[in-house]
Motif scaffolding. Structure first.
Motif, PDB file in Angstrom:
ATOM      1  N   ASP A 105       1.815  11.477  -9.823  1.00  0.00           N
ATOM      2  CA  ASP A 105       0.606  12.292  -9.818  1.00  0.00           C
ATOM      3  C   ASP A 105      -0.546  11.550 -10.490  1.00  0.00           C
ATOM      4  OD1 ASP A 105      -1.019  14.368  -9.304  1.00  0.00           O
ATOM      5  OD2 ASP A 105      -0.001  15.817 -10.613  1.00  0.00           O
ATOM      6  N   ASN A 106      -0.770  10.334 -10.025  1.00  0.00           N
ATOM      7  CA  ASN A 106      -1.760   9.478 -10.672  1.00  0.00           C
ATOM      8  C   ASN A 106      -2.790   9.008  -9.646  1.00  0.00           C
ATOM      9  OD1 ASN A 106      -3.164   7.423 -11.905  1.00  0.00           O
ATOM     10  ND2 ASN A 106      -1.374   6.664 -13.047  1.00  0.00           N
ATOM     11  N   SER A 107      -3.941   9.645  -9.650  1.00  0.00           N
ATOM     12  CA  SER A 107      -4.912   9.328  -8.614  1.00  0.00           C
ATOM     13  C   SER A 107      -5.609   7.996  -8.887  1.00  0.00           C
ATOM     14  CB  SER A 107      -5.936  10.457  -8.460  1.00  0.00           C
ATOM     15  OG  SER A 107      -6.740  10.535  -9.605  1.00  0.00           O
ATOM     16  N   LYS A 108      -5.538   7.505 -10.119  1.00  0.00           N
ATOM     17  CA  LYS A 108      -6.143   6.200 -10.427  1.00  0.00           C
ATOM     18  C   LYS A 108      -5.421   5.095  -9.664  1.00  0.00           C
ATOM     19  CE  LYS A 108      -8.131   6.829 -14.984  1.00  0.00           C
ATOM     20  NZ  LYS A 108      -7.523   7.132 -16.286  1.00  0.00           N
ATOM     21  N   LYS A 109      -4.089   5.206  -9.629  1.00  0.00           N
ATOM     22  CA  LYS A 109      -3.294   4.206  -8.908  1.00  0.00           C
ATOM     23  C   LYS A 109      -3.673   4.202  -7.433  1.00  0.00           C
ATOM     24  CE  LYS A 109       0.898   3.546 -11.560  1.00  0.00           C
ATOM     25  NZ  LYS A 109       2.150   4.263 -11.869  1.00  0.00           N
ATOM     26  N   MET A 139       0.838  -1.210   0.000  1.00  0.00           N
ATOM     27  CA  MET A 139       0.000   0.000   0.000  1.00  0.00           C
ATOM     28  C   MET A 139       0.866   1.250   0.000  1.00  0.00           C
ATOM     29  SD  MET A 139      -3.060  -1.085   2.610  1.00  0.00           S
ATOM     30  CE  MET A 139      -4.360   0.075   2.295  1.00  0.00           C
ATOM     31  N   LEU A 140       1.894   1.240   0.806  1.00  0.00           N
ATOM     32  CA  LEU A 140       2.769   2.410   0.845  1.00  0.00           C
ATOM     33  C   LEU A 140       3.531   2.583  -0.460  1.00  0.00           C
ATOM     34  CD1 LEU A 140       4.083   2.523   4.484  1.00  0.00           C
ATOM     35  CD2 LEU A 140       2.737   4.240   3.284  1.00  0.00           C
ATOM     36  N   GLU A 141       3.867   1.446  -1.079  1.00  0.00           N
ATOM     37  CA  GLU A 141       4.548   1.550  -2.375  1.00  0.00           C
ATOM     38  C   GLU A 141       3.624   2.179  -3.418  1.00  0.00           C
ATOM     39  OE1 GLU A 141       5.776  -2.484  -2.846  1.00  0.00           O
ATOM     40  OE2 GLU A 141       7.777  -2.108  -1.989  1.00  0.00           O
ATOM     41  N   LEU A 142       2.347   1.739  -3.330  1.00  0.00           N
ATOM     42  CA  LEU A 142       1.359   2.330  -4.240  1.00  0.00           C
ATOM     43  C   LEU A 142       1.266   3.841  -4.030  1.00  0.00           C
ATOM     44  CD1 LEU A 142      -1.834   0.087  -4.427  1.00  0.00           C
ATOM     45  CD2 LEU A 142      -0.510   1.018  -6.330  1.00  0.00           C
ATOM     46  N   ILE A 143       1.219   4.219  -2.760  1.00  0.00           N
ATOM     47  CA  ILE A 143       1.133   5.659  -2.452  1.00  0.00           C
ATOM     48  C   ILE A 143       2.342   6.390  -3.028  1.00  0.00           C
ATOM     49  CG2 ILE A 143       1.260   7.354  -0.585  1.00  0.00           C
ATOM     50  CD1 ILE A 143      -0.466   5.404   1.081  1.00  0.00           C
ATOM     51  N   ALA A 144       3.507   5.823  -2.789  1.00  0.00           N
ATOM     52  CA  ALA A 144       4.734   6.477  -3.264  1.00  0.00           C
ATOM     53  C   ALA A 144       4.714   6.618  -4.777  1.00  0.00           C
ATOM     54  CB  ALA A 144       5.958   5.673  -2.812  1.00  0.00           C
ATOM     55  N   ASP A 145       4.308   5.554  -5.429  1.00  0.00           N
ATOM     56  CA  ASP A 145       4.293   5.557  -6.887  1.00  0.00           C
ATOM     57  C   ASP A 145       3.244   6.528  -7.418  1.00  0.00           C
ATOM     58  OD1 ASP A 145       4.841   4.873  -9.460  1.00  0.00           O
ATOM     59  OD2 ASP A 145       3.480   3.139  -9.485  1.00  0.00           O
ATOM     60  N   ALA A 146       2.026   6.415  -6.886  1.00  0.00           N
ATOM     61  CA  ALA A 146       0.943   7.279  -7.355  1.00  0.00           C
ATOM     62  C   ALA A 146       1.272   8.742  -7.080  1.00  0.00           C
ATOM     63  CB  ALA A 146      -0.370   6.896  -6.667  1.00  0.00           C
ATOM     64  N   TYR A 147       1.830   8.998  -5.916  1.00  0.00           N
ATOM     65  CA  TYR A 147       2.148  10.382  -5.553  1.00  0.00           C
ATOM     66  C   TYR A 147       3.225  10.941  -6.475  1.00  0.00           C
ATOM     67  CZ  TYR A 147       3.052  14.439  -2.660  1.00  0.00           C
ATOM     68  OH  TYR A 147       3.178  15.720  -2.220  1.00  0.00           O
ATOM     69  N   ILE A 205      -4.901   8.392   3.422  1.00  0.00           N
ATOM     70  CA  ILE A 205      -3.968   9.129   2.560  1.00  0.00           C
ATOM     71  C   ILE A 205      -4.500   9.150   1.130  1.00  0.00           C
ATOM     72  CG2 ILE A 205      -1.655   9.067   1.540  1.00  0.00           C
ATOM     73  CD1 ILE A 205      -0.656   7.987   4.248  1.00  0.00           C
ATOM     74  N   ALA A 206      -4.938   7.965   0.674  1.00  0.00           N
ATOM     75  CA  ALA A 206      -5.463   7.891  -0.690  1.00  0.00           C
ATOM     76  C   ALA A 206      -6.672   8.808  -0.853  1.00  0.00           C
ATOM     77  CB  ALA A 206      -5.834   6.451  -1.023  1.00  0.00           C
ATOM     78  N   GLU A 207      -7.554   8.784   0.128  1.00  0.00           N
ATOM     79  CA  GLU A 207      -8.752   9.637   0.034  1.00  0.00           C
ATOM     80  C   GLU A 207      -8.396  11.125  -0.008  1.00  0.00           C
ATOM     81  OE1 GLU A 207     -11.873   6.672   2.315  1.00  0.00           O
ATOM     82  OE2 GLU A 207     -10.970   8.358   3.390  1.00  0.00           O
ATOM     83  N   ASN A 208      -7.473  11.497   0.847  1.00  0.00           N
ATOM     84  CA  ASN A 208      -7.065  12.904   0.861  1.00  0.00           C
ATOM     85  C   ASN A 208      -6.385  13.312  -0.429  1.00  0.00           C
ATOM     86  OD1 ASN A 208      -7.942  14.065   3.305  1.00  0.00           O
ATOM     87  ND2 ASN A 208      -6.502  12.749   4.395  1.00  0.00           N
ATOM     88  N   TYR A 209      -5.618  12.355  -0.955  1.00  0.00           N
ATOM     89  CA  TYR A 209      -4.951  12.668  -2.212  1.00  0.00           C
ATOM     90  C   TYR A 209      -5.974  12.887  -3.317  1.00  0.00           C
ATOM     91  CZ  TYR A 209      -1.772  12.708  -6.062  1.00  0.00           C
ATOM     92  OH  TYR A 209      -1.079  13.104  -7.178  1.00  0.00           O
ATOM     93  N   ILE A 210      -7.001  12.028  -3.318  1.00  0.00           N
ATOM     94  CA  ILE A 210      -8.033  12.153  -4.348  1.00  0.00           C
ATOM     95  C   ILE A 210      -8.815  13.459  -4.177  1.00  0.00           C
ATOM     96  CG2 ILE A 210     -10.212  11.139  -5.172  1.00  0.00           C
ATOM     97  CD1 ILE A 210      -8.736   8.384  -4.503  1.00  0.00           C
ATOM     98  N   PHE A 211      -9.044  13.853  -2.933  1.00  0.00           N
ATOM     99  CA  PHE A 211      -9.696  15.146  -2.691  1.00  0.00           C
ATOM    100  C   PHE A 211      -8.891  16.283  -3.336  1.00  0.00           C
ATOM    101  CE2 PHE A 211      -9.372  18.973   0.003  1.00  0.00           C
ATOM    102  CZ  PHE A 211     -10.642  19.478  -0.167  1.00  0.00           C
TER     103      PHE A 211
END
Lengths: 218, 285, 259
Positions: A141-145, A130-138, A201-207
């Motif tokens: 800049d990919n909110s789909k990930k 999950m954290l890797e996903l966050i790091a990668d998506a962040y 974190i994911a939710e806030n990022y999507i916001f």
């Protein structure tokens, strides 16, 4: 460059660093826990101070941006999200430290079958993924990930639900291990919490990024 | 460095030139005034002010002349002020800014610059002959009104223009009509400017001779005018008449009459300056 | 049926396909806008975007500008304010206006605040005094000036002058108040007072405010309209405009990244 962009960039870099740092802490806590590596546990506890100071730095950057630049629109959503993401990351860091602390308190190495039965390794791996996903998506800049993360959280919750039963049965059979088993129980619980924070974190990022999505639809 | 010092030097030179120019004008005026006072001051007494004209310089007075001037002053005010202000308001506030308005504007400015003798001829034709007023006070004051109307209009317009648009907008936005805005806001705010213009133009009217000669004002009027239709003389005419005579006594009389006229004009200018001072002090927009 | 009635009364002001021109210069290009009663609407946008022109259409202050023409209708309480039977003076009693620079008349405070009544022919002293006190109180100025009503309005501070101008507008009991950058010439404390006032006045009036101050727009308004080059780019709840604008132009403008 607009002056506020300098500040946003600073926050962005710091948050990226924070994600990497917390991810590393969690991954080391896995190694430490699975291998009962006390040396590594000490290192984790030592590194936690860096996590804390980075959290303060990010807070300071965000406060400064709000106070001086009164951000609006995307900037406002960015700063607000980062403030929240920052505290979620810090909590994840705390959990990694707690787990390291448990490693130091566990008296005897836990039996491999028990570990497998409560799916400890799978749990650690999911949390780290999950954290890797966050790091990668962040970073990209990919909110789909980011959205992929929600499925993993569900699995974590499931494992967490099942753990008590498994551990309870084991303790009934081996009452002398109760002390160590409680630590295992707590570790699983912590990892479940890591999942919750990752989800936040994911939710806030999507916001933050959602308006962009809408904007491109225009 | 050289450049700077040259500039400074030029600056100094210009300053000296400016001072010289100013004092040259003042000096000439001073010499004239001193001459007049020395010549005429002793002649100024009650007898001089209250006597009718006479063939003997010692018995002659300016009663008919100054009462005539006063008549002209009053009648010209009554005719020129309302017309002038009215025209200025219309031009400034109501007329559309089209070619006709432009034409009017240019013409009014031009009228202010026409020699006064032309107005005299105009007055002679219209008031004296066509309207059959003869060489009366009415014909004279109408002619002088025509003469000063352009000045009143131009100065009133300037004064109205100086009233900030924000005040006018505020009044209109409150639901006031155009007329209410003009009457309650613009005219009061512009009043000192308007008064200044009026008084200065009336002072000019008081000093005019040429147009009055043309319409037939008389130099010798042995009675004080009682109605606007009476024949008349004015101070400048009287002065003109006296200075053209050979006897020295009349020259003295002329000097005294000039003093009276000057005092009159100075007082009016004083009033104008007072109004201007008041307007500059009163309102800080 | 009841619903229909509700529907027609829903908006205080409705603009329908407004185009405006200064000579041949097309300054407003087809604006439709509905404004609810008892709300504060902020007009924002770069200079020359048409927001002030649009504001002045609502009380017909553009009528006197040479070469100004417009098409489209503006309805106030469902009545066309540009209809031939509308008296413009009557309209302006209904739709008050506060200007950018405080513009009190060079008269006493009392005369300023009662000017609107005076031009309506009201001369009863007690009526005038009552109105003066009421509107000065409403404009939060009464306590500061109650002992110097005879003093010149020009002796007041800028902020007080602007509140006097607001009081003057309130005295004729309009239902709509247009404000054209009302605080742009004021210091922060006076600005805060004006903003507080706008917030309170919303209870009784419909307020439209033009402002160049983004924070001010976000603080005082319920809805925000972003104008650009004579067009209404975005119009929505202020919260939405400032947190999540739908149009990139709006975002760029409010976050100061224009052009």
């Amino acid at each position: 460059m607009n002056p506020i962009e300098v500040e946003i960039e600073k926050i962005n870099d710091a948050v990226l660093e924070m994600i990497e740092l917390v991810k590393a802490q969690l991954s080391r806590s896995r190694d430490s826990f699975m291998n009962s590596d006390e040396e590594l546990a000490h290192q984790i506890i030592h590194t936690e101070t860096r996590v804390n100071s980075l959290e303060l730095t990010i807070d300071k950057y965000c406060e400064n941006t709000i106070a001086r630049f009164s951000p609006v629109a995307t900037d406002l959503r960015f700063v607000v999200s980062m403030l929240k993401i920052n505290s979620d990351l810090e909590r994840i860091g705390d959990y990694a430290e707690s787990i390291a602390d448990y490693v130091l308190n566990i008296n005897h190495k836990l039996e491999k079958t028990l570990m497998d039965n409560v799916r400890t390794d799978e749990m650690f791996n999911l949390a780290i993924e999950m954290l890797e996903l966050i790091a990668d998506a962040y970073a990209t800049d990919n909110s789909k990930k980011m959205k992929k993360l929600f499925a993993k959280d569900k699995v974590l919750n499931q494992i967490n639900k099942e753990k008590s039963q498994v551990i309870a049965e084991y303790v009934l059979a081996n009452p002398s291990t109760i002390h160590d088993c409680l630590y295992l129980h707590s570790t699983i619980k912590k990892l479940e919490r890591v999942g919750d924070h990752a989800k936040n974190i994911a939710e806030n990022y999507i916001f933050y990024s959602d308006a962009k999505v809408l904007k491109h639809k225009k | 460095m050289i450049k700077a010092s040259t500039n400074q030097w030029k600056d100094q030179l210009f300053r000296i030139y400016g001072i010289g120019a100013t004092f040259f004008g003042l000096l000439i005026l001073g010499i004239f005034l001193v001459g007049i006072v020395i010549e005429g001051f002793s002649r100024l007494d009650f007898q001089f002010l209250s006597s009718l004209p006479s063939r003997l310089p010692g018995k002659a007075g300016i009663l008919t002349a100054w009462t005539g001037s006063l008549w002209i002053f009053g009648l010209t005010s009554i005719t020129s002020i309302p017309i002038g202000i009215g025209a200025a308001i219309w031009l400034e506030e109501y007329s559309k800014k089209n070619r006709l308005a432009n034409l009017l504007e240019i013409n009014i400015s031009n009228l202010a610059g026409i020699p006064s003798i032309i107005y005299g001829i105009l007055g002679l034709e219209i008031f004296v002959r066509m309207m059959k007023f003869g060489g009366s006070l009415l014909a004279g004051s109408f002619t002088l009104s025509l003469l000063i109307l352009p000045i009143i209009i131009v100065s009133t317009r300037e004064a109205l223009k100086a009233v900030p648009r924000s005040i006018i907008q505020a009044s209109l936005a409150m639901g006031a009509t155009r007329w209410q805005t003009i009457w309650l806001q613009q005219l009061p705010a512009a009043s000192s400017g308007i008064f200044t213009g009026i008084i200065l133009s009336l002072a000019r009217a008081i000093g005019e001779t040429a147009p009055l000669i043309v319409i037939g004002a008389l130099a010798y009027v042995p009675f004080v005018a009682k109605t606007p239709m009476d024949e008349f003389t004015v101070l400048p005419m009287q002065i003109f008449n006296w200075v053209s005579r050979p006897q020295h006594g009349f020259i003295v009389n002329a000097a005294a009459a000039i003093l009276v006229l000057l005092i009159f004009v100075f007082i009016m200018n004083g009033i104008a300056i007072y109004f201007r001072y008041k307007s500059s002090k009163k309102v800080k927009w | 049926m009841v619903n229909r009635v509700m529907e027609t009364n829903k908006f205080k002001i409705q603009a329908k396909d407004i185009h405006a021109y200064y000579g041949t210069h097309h300054v407003i290009k087809g604006i439709d806008m509905d404004i609810k009663p008892n709300s504060v609407t902020a007009f924002i946008g770069p200079s020359g975007c048409g927001k002030s022109t649009f504001l002045r259409l609502i009380n017909r202050m553009n009528d006197y500008i040479e070469g100004f023409t417009k098409t489209g209708d503006i309805l106030l309480d469902d009545k066309n304010i540009y209809a031939s039977n509308v008296q413009v003076e009557q309209l302006r009693k209904e739709v008050g206006m506060v200007f950018q620079k405080p513009n009190p008349f060079p008269k006493s405070i009392f005369e300023n605040v009662t000017y609107g009544l005076k031009i309506q022919g009201i001369t009863n002293k007690s009526d005038l005094e009552e109105t003066a006190e009421r509107s000065l109180r409403q404009a939060a100025l009464w306590e500061e000036v109650k002992d110097d009503l005879k003093k010149s309005a020009l002796a007041l501070s800028g902020g007080q002058q602007q509140r006097l101008c607001i009081a003057r507008t309130l005295a004729v009991e309009p239902s709509v108040i247009l404000m054209d950058e009302p605080a742009s010439a004021l210091d922060p404390i006076s600005t805060a007072k004006i903003e507080e006032l706008i917030f309170e006045l919303k209870e009784k009036y419909t307020i439209i405010i033009v402002t160049h101050n983004m924070q001010q727009a976000s603080r005082v308004s319920d809805r925000t309209a972003f104008f650009y080059m004579g067009e209404l780019i975005e119009y929505g709840k202020t919260k939405q405009i400032f947190l999540n604008p739908k149009k990139e132009k709006t975002e760029n403008y409010i976050s100061g990244r224009f052009g």
